[in-house]
Write an enzyme that holds these catalytic residues in place. Structure first.
Site, short mmCIF file in Angstrom:
data_model
loop_
_atom_site.label_atom_id
_atom_site.label_comp_id
_atom_site.label_asym_id
_atom_site.label_seq_id
_atom_site.Cartn_x
_atom_site.Cartn_y
_atom_site.Cartn_z
N GLU A 38 0.81 -1.24 0.00
CA GLU A 38 -0.04 0.01 0.06
C GLU A 38 0.68 1.20 -0.15
O GLU A 38 0.70 2.19 -0.66
CB GLU A 38 -1.02 0.06 1.21
CG GLU A 38 -2.00 -1.35 1.18
CD GLU A 38 -1.51 -2.43 1.55
OE1 GLU A 38 -0.23 -2.53 2.12
OE2 GLU A 38 -2.13 -3.44 1.58
N PHE A 95 -5.75 -0.09 5.37
CA PHE A 95 -4.43 -0.37 4.87
C PHE A 95 -3.86 0.71 4.21
O PHE A 95 -2.78 1.21 4.37
CB PHE A 95 -4.45 -1.77 4.12
CG PHE A 95 -4.91 -2.67 4.74
CD1 PHE A 95 -4.34 -3.18 5.96
CD2 PHE A 95 -5.95 -3.68 4.27
CE1 PHE A 95 -4.88 -4.29 6.73
CE2 PHE A 95 -6.17 -5.03 4.86
CZ PHE A 95 -5.54 -5.20 6.01
C1 LIG Z 1 -1.66 -5.00 4.62
C2 LIG Z 1 -2.75 -5.74 4.16
N1 LIG Z 1 -3.13 -5.65 3.12
C3 LIG Z 1 -4.19 -6.42 2.61
C4 LIG Z 1 -4.53 -7.24 3.35
C5 LIG Z 1 -6.10 -8.15 2.70
N2 LIG Z 1 -5.55 -9.58 2.41
C6 LIG Z 1 -5.87 -10.46 3.26
S1 LIG Z 1 -5.16 -11.91 2.85
C7 LIG Z 1 -4.76 -11.25 1.45
C8 LIG Z 1 -3.66 -12.04 0.56
C9 LIG Z 1 -2.57 -12.90 1.29
O1 LIG Z 1 -1.96 -13.70 0.17
P1 LIG Z 1 -0.86 -14.52 0.77
O2 LIG Z 1 0.11 -13.90 1.60
O3 LIG Z 1 -0.28 -15.28 -0.31
O4 LIG Z 1 -1.53 -15.40 1.71
P2 LIG Z 1 -2.05 -16.95 1.64
O5 LIG Z 1 -1.89 -17.46 0.08
O6 LIG Z 1 -1.23 -17.90 2.57
O7 LIG Z 1 -3.53 -17.26 2.06
C10 LIG Z 1 -5.00 -9.91 1.39
C11 LIG Z 1 -4.41 -8.97 0.30
C12 LIG Z 1 -4.13 -7.46 4.60
N3 LIG Z 1 -4.87 -8.31 5.38
N4 LIG Z 1 -3.11 -6.84 4.80
#
Ligand SMILES: Cc1ncc(C[n+]2csc(CCOP(=O)(O)OP(=O)(O)O)c2C)c(N)n1
Ligand SMILES: [Mg+2]
Lengths: 322, 273
Positions: free
Chosen positions: A65, A90
């Site tokens: 972000e 965020f």
């Molecule tokens: C700073 C922030 N930005 C956006 C989000 C929203 N968000 C939650 S899970 C996710 C995707 C995460 O993907 P990954 O790190 O690959 O996790 P996994 O595949 O293991 O679930 C996002 C963008 C967040 N929790 N924190």
């Protein structure tokens, strides 16, 4: 003054985040300079709609972000009109330093849209909730800060934000929002709307709390208390005239918002009241705490953000006025 | 001290946790099954073989610590903690409900046996560095483990932490990246490619190990290698399958953040017998 109406059905419309996403597509058709950045939440922010129609003008920034906020600054330096979107928490918290030095300080034409504002996102809990964004956005010199109540307000104010030259923050929510406005309602940045006229007390609210204010007003009327309800959709710059008039004509003001009382709409209104027509005030908002996981309805009830809480505040004010 | 389990026992626990994860997210009607299921073997190996910890003394100062930086995968952490006795096993299905210790994302206010409140991606390496620095100051043998998502490493703060970790020779810190190839909006390669991941950590000065994150013996060996590696922190790049164990969730971006319906829960439980 907008003629006030007395009957509000408050039927559920679409969420303000969805109204934002749809309006953005219309704006994209009208103005080729509009570009959109998103940080891995495009399905949640509805910028995915813009992505489908204008893939060349959509930038996926990944989960980054602060980078996104400064990229928006770069776009604006180069003459584009960037809209950047993420959850309010965020984009405002992680992007704050960049919004300060890469956007506010050079006074660039960047539009920041926060979705999932407040605690009414429900089950995900405080790490995804935003209770500080209005205070943060208002603390950035030159920023215009907008908090629309329903889909009609959102569509009109997103449009107004695109036409406005300068940085803007728009606060939207996750839940379907009760419909307050007729489709043809006119909005102007910085000009509040008197939804209901009243003489004993004024309720000044934004966002989801507008519907609660209307519900409170109806119950208070049955008790013989006449309350004015004002939608102060622009939190910055505030409509000082409407606030001064409310203070002098009704002599008491309740502010209601889905945000921490600290740094929120209420303290900003209180400053105007103190500078113009001092009168007793009460503040309905989140009290110096983070919320928790539960349904949106349970949370709004537990953290004191429903009509009942506005009514209690009005009762306290009526007592204080005597 | 938590007694170590053998491979057969750990594999059985992994299966049980998968069932509990699916059930609790189904009961909550919201949550993140995909990234919980991809992390099961890593957490089981840590909690039942690698980490020195004592469920009867959760605040033991010299314990090893685990931080789930990708806090949305809370269900996998809750089930493994319940299995150890850090949290009530009979309340897993209160996930995300008002007053539950099982909040939507890990919340130390509600479950004090957690090591950290997380959910805003990008913060775990830094939190882990703070804990590892404290252990060093206290001359404690405590080791700190941090699990990241592969989407999560897009956050710049991860790389500030990576630079710090190598510079300060934080060999009591181990990062595990759950490399499942999917983030919220879709496949990582389409949103913001992070490959080559091991090379990135190596370039920042970390010891790196790349492995199959669903093979417990391979994980055991890697964690041993990490604790034997002196003078630098270790990053384990764990290749995993998002939604692992449930055919219709595997490698399916939809199940990043969508709860299974009651019917899908039943089908998943059958597959996980
Ligand atoms: C700073 C922030 N930005 C956006 C989000 C929203 N968000 C939650 S899970 C996710 C995707 C995460 O993907 P990954 O790190 O690959 O996790 P996994 O595949 O293991 O679930 C996002 C963008 C967040 N929790 N924190
Ligand atoms: Mg992933």
């Amino acid at each position: 003054m907008t003629p006030s109406r007395t009957k509000f059905e408050l039927k559920l419309g679409i969420a303000t985040r969805e109204a934002f996403g749809k309006t953005l597509v219309d704006l994209g058709r009208e103005n080729k300079d509009i570009v959109v950045c998103d940080a891995d939440l495009s399905k949640s922010t509805y910028t995915s709609l813009f992505h489908s129609e204008f893939p060349d003008r959509f930038v996926s920034c990944g989960i980054a972000e602060s980078n996104m906020a400064a990229i928006a600054g770069g776009f604006a330096y180069a003459g584009k009109i960037p809209f950047i979107a993420s959850f309010s928490c965020f984009v405002m918290n992680k992007g704050f330093e960049q919004l300060r030095v890469a956007v506010a300080y050079p006074n660039l034409n960047v539009k920041v849209v926060g979705t999932h504002s407040g605690i009414s996102i429900g089950e995900d809990g405080p790490s995804q909730m935003s209770v500080e964004e209005t205070g943060l956005a208002c603390s950035l010199p030159g920023f215009t800060v907008i908090s629309p109540a329903d889909e009609v307000a959102t569509a009109a104010l997103v449009r107004a934000a695109a036409a406005h030259v300068g940085p803007v923050f728009i606060r939207t929510g996750r839940m379907k929002a009760p419909m307050v406005y007729p489709a043809d309602q006119k909005f102007q940045i910085g000009k509040s709307i008197v939804l209901i006229e009243g003489t004993d007390v004024t309720i000044i609210a934004t966002g989801l709390l507008i519907a609660e204010a209307i519900r409170a007003q109806e119950k208070l009327e049955a008790e013989g208390i006449s309350s004015r309800v004002i939608d102060i959709h622009t939190v910055k710059p505030l409509d000082r005239e409407a606030i001064e008039r409310a203070a002098s004509e009704t002599g008491a003001i309740v502010c209601a918002e889905e945000h921490l009382v600290d740094g929120g709409l209420g303290v900003r209104v209180a400053q105007v009241v103190a500078e113009t027509q001092p009168c007793p005030m009460e503040f309905v908002g989140i009290q110096d705490t983070y919320a928790e996981s539960a349904t949106p309805e349970q949370l709004l009830d537990k953290y004191g953000l429903v009509a009942r809480d506005i009514i209690k505040a009005v009762h306290r004010l009526v007592g204080r006025k005597k | 001290m938590q007694p170590k389990k053998n491979l057969v026992e750990m594999e059985a626990i992994a299966k049980k946790l998968r069932r509990e994860i699916v059930e609790m997210i189904g009961a909550a009607k919201s949550g993140h099954p995909g990234g919980s299921l991809s992390a099961v073997e890593v957490l089981v190996t840590l909690y039942f073989d690698v980490m020195r910890h004592d469920p009867s003394n959760p605040k033991w100062p010299d314990r090893d610590r685990f931080i789930l930086s990708k806090g949305h995968a809370a269900p996998v952490l809750y089930t493994v903690m319940a299995e150890c006795g850090y949290a009530p096993a009979d309340k897993l299905n209160t996930l995300r409900k008002l007053g539950s210790v099982y909040q939507g994302h890990p919340d130390v206010r509600f479950l004090p046996t957690l090591e950290a409140s997380t959910g805003s991606l990008g913060e775990g390496v830094s939190l882990g560095l703070g804990m590892a620095l404290a252990a060093r100051l206290n001359q404690s043998p405590s080791r700190t483990y941090v699990m990241l998502g592969d989407g999560e490493v897009q956050e710049g703060q991860i790389w500030e932490g990576a630079m710090f970790g190598a510079f300060h020779k934080m060999d009591n810190l181990c990062v595990i990246v759950d490399y499942n190839g999917i983030q919220l909006d879709g496949f990582v390669k389409d949103i913001m490619e992070v490959a080559p991941l091991a090379e990135k950590w190596k370039a920042f000065g970390w010891h790196t190990i790349e492995l199959d994150g669903h093979k417990i013996p391979v994980l055991q060996a890697a964690f041993k290698e990490a604790s034997n590696t002196k003078g630098k922190p270790t990053a384990i790049i764990a290749h995993t399958i998002k939604g692992k164990g449930v055919s219709f969730m595997e490698n399916n971006p939809k199940f990043h953040g969508t709860a299974p319906t009651p019917d899908e829960v039943q089908r998943a439980l059958q597959e996980l017998q």
